[in-house]
Design a protein around this motif. Sequence first.
Motif, PDB file in Angstrom:
ATOM      1  N   MET A   1      74.086  58.128  26.696  1.00 53.43           N
ATOM      2  CA  MET A   1      74.399  56.991  27.552  1.00 53.43           C
ATOM      3  C   MET A   1      74.359  57.453  28.997  1.00 53.43           C
ATOM      4  N   LYS A   2      73.680  56.700  29.860  1.00 55.74           N
ATOM      5  CA  LYS A   2      73.605  57.005  31.290  1.00 55.74           C
ATOM      6  C   LYS A   2      74.741  56.292  32.010  1.00 55.74           C
ATOM      7  N   MET A  16      70.314  43.492  29.741  1.00 57.46           N
ATOM      8  CA  MET A  16      70.432  44.687  28.897  1.00 57.46           C
ATOM      9  C   MET A  16      70.608  44.290  27.438  1.00 57.46           C
ATOM     10  N   GLU A  17      71.438  43.277  27.225  1.00 60.34           N
ATOM     11  CA  GLU A  17      71.673  42.800  25.858  1.00 60.34           C
ATOM     12  C   GLU A  17      70.382  42.269  25.230  1.00 60.34           C
ATOM     13  N   HIS A  19      67.506  43.275  25.732  1.00 59.17           N
ATOM     14  CA  HIS A  19      66.665  44.427  25.402  1.00 59.17           C
ATOM     15  C   HIS A  19      67.324  45.342  24.377  1.00 59.17           C
ATOM     16  N   LYS A  21      70.135  46.943  24.515  1.00 58.22           N
ATOM     17  CA  LYS A  21      70.799  48.112  25.085  1.00 58.22           C
ATOM     18  C   LYS A  21      72.305  47.902  25.107  1.00 58.22           C
ATOM     19  N   LYS A  22      73.032  48.956  24.797  1.00 59.61           N
ATOM     20  CA  LYS A  22      74.486  48.922  24.864  1.00 59.61           C
ATOM     21  C   LYS A  22      74.912  49.218  26.295  1.00 59.61           C
ATOM     22  N   TYR A  23      76.080  48.695  26.658  1.00 64.62           N
ATOM     23  CA  TYR A  23      76.588  48.903  28.010  1.00 64.62           C
ATOM     24  C   TYR A  23      78.102  48.743  28.020  1.00 64.62           C
TER      25      TYR A  23
END
Length: 106
Positions: A1-2, A16-17, A19, A21-23
Motif C-alpha cells: 500500500m502506498k 479508486m473504488e 478501479h 483499489k483499496k484506500y
Amino acid sequence: MKYYNKLVRDRIPEIMEEHGKKYEIRTLDQEEYIEMLHQKLYEELREFDAASEENQLLELVDMVEVIYALVKSKGYGIDDFESLRIAKKEKRGGFKEKIFLISGEE
C-alpha cells in the motif's frame, strides 16, 4: 500500500473504488483542511514548474481549484474573490504589458 498523506479531490475515493483499489481516508477538521490547502497549493505550483508545456494549463486549473477552496474556507464566495481581483486589476493593472521593474525609490 502506498501512503499519500495529502488532500485530494472529492471524487478520488470513488475513482479508486471504480478501479478496484483499496484506500484509507479521513475527513479533516477546519484547521487541518486550511493547512492542507496551503500545502496543496505549493504542491500544485511545483507540479506546474515541472510540467511540460502542454500540461501546464492543467496544473493551472488545479491551482485555481485550490485557490477557490481557500477563498471558500475563509468564508467568501468566488464572486467576492473575482470582484476584488477585478478591482485590484483596474487600480494597479494586470501583467499583460510584461513590465519588469529594475529599480525605483521606495
